[in-house]
Design a protein around this motif. Structure first.
Motif, PDB file in Angstrom:
ATOM      1  N   UNK A  43      37.268 -37.468   0.786  1.00  0.00           N
ATOM      2  CA  UNK A  43      37.116 -36.142   1.377  1.00  0.00           C
ATOM      3  C   UNK A  43      35.632 -35.790   1.374  1.00  0.00           C
ATOM      4  N   UNK A  44      35.222 -35.012   2.380  1.00  0.00           N
ATOM      5  CA  UNK A  44      33.848 -34.513   2.450  1.00  0.00           C
ATOM      6  C   UNK A  44      33.901 -32.996   2.522  1.00  0.00           C
TER       7      UNK A  44
ATOM      8  N   UNK B 227      35.534 -30.731   5.541  1.00  0.00           N
ATOM      9  CA  UNK B 227      35.355 -31.058   6.956  1.00  0.00           C
ATOM     10  C   UNK B 227      35.923 -32.429   7.312  1.00  0.00           C
ATOM     11  N   UNK B 228      36.243 -33.241   6.310  1.00  0.00           N
ATOM     12  CA  UNK B 228      36.767 -34.574   6.608  1.00  0.00           C
ATOM     13  C   UNK B 228      37.698 -35.041   5.504  1.00  0.00           C
TER      14      UNK B 228
ATOM     15  N   UNK C 271      30.934 -40.176  10.278  1.00  0.00           N
ATOM     16  CA  UNK C 271      30.544 -39.105  11.183  1.00  0.00           C
ATOM     17  C   UNK C 271      31.540 -37.962  11.105  1.00  0.00           C
ATOM     18  N   UNK C 272      31.066 -36.765  10.797  1.00  0.00           N
ATOM     19  CA  UNK C 272      31.949 -35.614  10.612  1.00  0.00           C
ATOM     20  C   UNK C 272      31.495 -34.444  11.467  1.00  0.00           C
ATOM     21  N   UNK C 273      32.401 -33.508  11.658  1.00  0.00           N
ATOM     22  CA  UNK C 273      32.082 -32.224  12.274  1.00  0.00           C
ATOM     23  C   UNK C 273      32.019 -31.206  11.142  1.00  0.00           C
ATOM     24  N   UNK C 274      30.826 -30.804  10.697  1.00  0.00           N
ATOM     25  CA  UNK C 274      30.722 -29.915   9.541  1.00  0.00           C
ATOM     26  C   UNK C 274      31.323 -28.539   9.760  1.00  0.00           C
ATOM     27  N   UNK C 275      31.574 -28.172  11.009  1.00  0.00           N
ATOM     28  CA  UNK C 275      32.163 -26.860  11.289  1.00  0.00           C
ATOM     29  C   UNK C 275      33.691 -26.899  11.264  1.00  0.00           C
ATOM     30  N   UNK C 276      34.256 -28.093  11.198  1.00  0.00           N
ATOM     31  CA  UNK C 276      35.714 -28.244  11.250  1.00  0.00           C
ATOM     32  C   UNK C 276      36.318 -28.119   9.849  1.00  0.00           C
ATOM     33  N   UNK C 277      37.626 -27.932   9.826  1.00  0.00           N
ATOM     34  CA  UNK C 277      38.396 -27.979   8.600  1.00  0.00           C
ATOM     35  C   UNK C 277      39.473 -29.039   8.758  1.00  0.00           C
ATOM     36  N   UNK C 278      39.367 -30.090   7.969  1.00  0.00           N
ATOM     37  CA  UNK C 278      40.319 -31.212   8.035  1.00  0.00           C
ATOM     38  C   UNK C 278      40.770 -31.548   6.615  1.00  0.00           C
TER      39      UNK C 278
END
Length: 317
Positions: free
Chosen positions: A222-223, A240-241, A307-314
């Motif tokens: 997890x990130x 985010x990941x 590679x992640x989208x820092x604005x997302x919640x996953x």
């Protein structure tokens, strides 16, 4: 999310594969591709035009002229969290404790998949089973095979599926791996959290994971970003990941010849048979491995760029 434990000092790492993007931030491309503005022209990063050369780090593809030095990435696949996650219980780099197995150094680079910039001070969790397929905190529920299964182990899994860890969104097989099981013991080996340095790198020392019924060899991750590191650990922010890292068949077969992996009686699921790995290579979490072909017992170096989208919640649930 709250991570507990003393905040460690993180020595700077010497390797630097950071590639800076000069493009303005724009709406994220649903095709998971990044467009780099190099000079006056737009160049599609993956698969269209130009010459792609292997990057200095796993998963990196460099493109463009030597003057621009742009590097672009795809979003790394999101996966199920699984039933055996424990929220950041140990702030540490060496998660081995006293577990036997092939030494594994796991080096991860975390970047924003749109801007190509490294994510500094992100909290990265990893957790995985031991050489015989057992998870700490869930020893009586794990479906590993070191000869005789635990006498109190259920016939299925915590979520009631016939595999060791069910896939997220599967058409059959219960709740899909996003349901936490309550820990059954106080063991916390092969689990840990550490923060990325200014170049986006984080390094863990652990062992090569084993396997258990229904899953190929893998490591969970997890990130967490936008939180705060304090003397007590890491607080706030968003996940985010949530993903998994995978090992190629050649390495797994080599590990199976080494004790204690060789004592496992569990039938192994291959990489191509796995229900979680999406067969997309590095984008899907496939690690780049380095080891002595005829002596994997000496140790393995595994690297990957995430590679992640820092604005997302996953969260993977």
């Amino acid at each position: 999310m709250v991570l507990t434990g003393a905040l460690p000092s993180v020595p700077p790492m010497t390797e630097n594969t950071e590639s800076k993007s000069h493009s303005p931030r724009h709406k994220r491309d649903l095709t998971r591709r990044k467009v780099v503005i190099a000079g006056g022209g737009a160049v599609v990063a993956v698969g269209v035009g130009g010459t792609l050369a292997a990057g200095a780090f796993a998963g990196e593809k460099k493109q463009g002229t030597a003057a621009t030095g742009e590097a672009c990435y795809q979003l790394t696949s999101e996966t199920t969290e699984g039933p055996y996650y424990i929220d950041a219980d140990k702030i540490r780099q060496d998660i081995t404790e006293d577990k036997e197995g092939i030494p594994l150094t796991l080096r991860i680079k975390v970047i924003d998949s749109e801007t190509c910039k490294p994510l500094r001070n992100a909290a990265v969790d990893i957790w995985h089973c031991d050489a015989l397929g057992i998870y700490s905190g869930y020893e009586s529920l794990s479906t590993g095979g070191g000869g005789t299964p635990p006498t109190d182990a259920p016939s299925g899994t915590p979520t009631g599926t016939p595999t060791g860890e069910p896939p997220s969104g599967a058409p059959s097989g219960g709740t899909g791996g996003g349901v936490h099981e309550e820990p059954t013991d106080d063991e916390r080996y092969l689990r840990g959290t550490w923060r990325t340095d200014k170049q986006g790198f984080v390094t863990f020392r652990t062992i090569f994971p084993g396997w258990y019924r229904g899953r190929c060899v893998h490591i969970h991750t997890k990130v967490h970003v936008s939180g705060t590191w304090t003397d007590a650990g890491y607080e706030g922010g968003n996940t985010c990941h949530t993903g998994q890292f995978f090992f190629d068949e050649e390495a797994v077969l080599a590990s199976a010849e080494v004790e204690p992996y060789s004592t496992s009686t569990t039938e192994r699921t291959t990489l191509t048979e796995d229900t979680i790995y999406d067969q997309s290579g590095t984008t899907g979490g496939l690690l780049k491995l380095k080891y002595k072909k005829n002596d994997i017992a000496k140790g393995v170096l595994a690297t990957i760029t995430v590679g992640v989208d820092p604005e997302a919640t996953n969260t993977g649930t």
